[in-house]
Design an enzyme around this catalytic site. Sequence first.
Site, PDB file in Angstrom:
ATOM      1  N   ASP A  67       0.653  -1.219   0.062  1.00  0.00           N
ATOM      2  CA  ASP A  67       0.048  -0.015   0.150  1.00  0.00           C
ATOM      3  C   ASP A  67       0.817   1.162   0.014  1.00  0.00           C
ATOM      4  OD1 ASP A  67       0.949  -0.414   2.558  1.00  0.00           O
ATOM      5  OD2 ASP A  67      -1.143  -0.805   3.365  1.00  0.00           O
ATOM      6  N   ASP A 136      -7.352  -2.263  14.386  1.00  0.00           N
ATOM      7  CA  ASP A 136      -8.651  -2.558  13.998  1.00  0.00           C
ATOM      8  C   ASP A 136      -8.869  -3.802  13.165  1.00  0.00           C
ATOM      9  OD1 ASP A 136      -7.922  -1.623  11.564  1.00  0.00           O
ATOM     10  OD2 ASP A 136      -9.334   0.071  11.470  1.00  0.00           O
ATOM     11  N   HIS A 138      -7.160  -4.523  10.508  1.00  0.00           N
ATOM     12  CA  HIS A 138      -6.925  -4.388   8.836  1.00  0.00           C
ATOM     13  C   HIS A 138      -5.545  -4.922   8.518  1.00  0.00           C
ATOM     14  CE1 HIS A 138      -4.884  -0.327   9.642  1.00  0.00           C
ATOM     15  NE2 HIS A 138      -3.884  -0.973   9.395  1.00  0.00           N
ATOM     16  N   GLU A 143      -9.729  -1.830   5.569  1.00  0.00           N
ATOM     17  CA  GLU A 143     -10.424  -1.375   6.659  1.00  0.00           C
ATOM     18  C   GLU A 143     -11.556  -2.180   6.955  1.00  0.00           C
ATOM     19  OE1 GLU A 143      -8.639   0.307   8.637  1.00  0.00           O
ATOM     20  OE2 GLU A 143      -8.080   2.317   7.745  1.00  0.00           O
TER      21      GLU A 143
END
Length: 260
Positions: A67, A136, A138, A143
């Site tokens: 990413d 979280d 991810h 996400e």
Amino acid sequence: MEVIIQPDSEKASFLAARLIKKIIQEKPKPVIGLATGNTPLLLYKFLVKMHREEGLDFSQVVAFNLDEYVGLPADHPASFHHYMWKNLFSQINIKPENVHIPDGLAKDIPSYCLQYEQEIKEAGGLDIQILGLGTDGHIGFNEPSSSLSSRTRIKTLTDQTRKDNAVFFGGEENVPYHAITMGIGTILDARTCLMLAFGKKKARAIALAVEGPITSMVPASALQLHPRAIILVDRDAASELKHLDYYQWVFEHKPEWQKF
Ligand code: GLP
């Protein structure tokens, strides 16, 4: 899933480096997917050490990063381009033309993402994808609520992720809102997925990803669908796993030929 629990992040990272070394030595043109963040830093240190002291050769390695933030130039100190060159690429003999990191300044993002997917395919597919884990749940920048079959695309970062990364930007207000990320489907196409997670703050996300239901609300839980997903954690990150003893038992009784 293979869950490997090591006493600390150093031992876990060394094991990860050994697995990558094995793939690099076995394949004529190894294709390696890389991640950023604090988690893989020790792994990259070990790979650099293996290159310097054991002659591990990266000249045939093709690298694809997961990413990059949208809107950041490659030379921005918080960009993943900057991170990768600083922590790994400048210290090994990888050919610059074999390095692929999503371009945060791409003008036409949808067609750029299609091209990124195409480049992975043309390289022969990812032999291994290294992953960190967001608090979280991810992976990459997929996400919660990301499609489990998503491909490389633009994603909007959650408030939590922006907070987690604020330190690299000198404040939350400077963190971009968007990123280009390989999709969960892209990641699952890798022949091996190796997820690393260290420290207490990852314990809940690890427990949900490994022992919880498969759900797009915990993107890392998609790794349960992968035929060769290795989850390499330290004791703290493993602390909320229910079947801890079993994972340790499996590792201790691993057949000789499966070891790395
Ligand atoms: C970012 C990256 C992820 C990484 C995660 C965890 O969100 N896009 O690839 O896994 O951070 O970062 P850290 O390893 O610093 O905890």
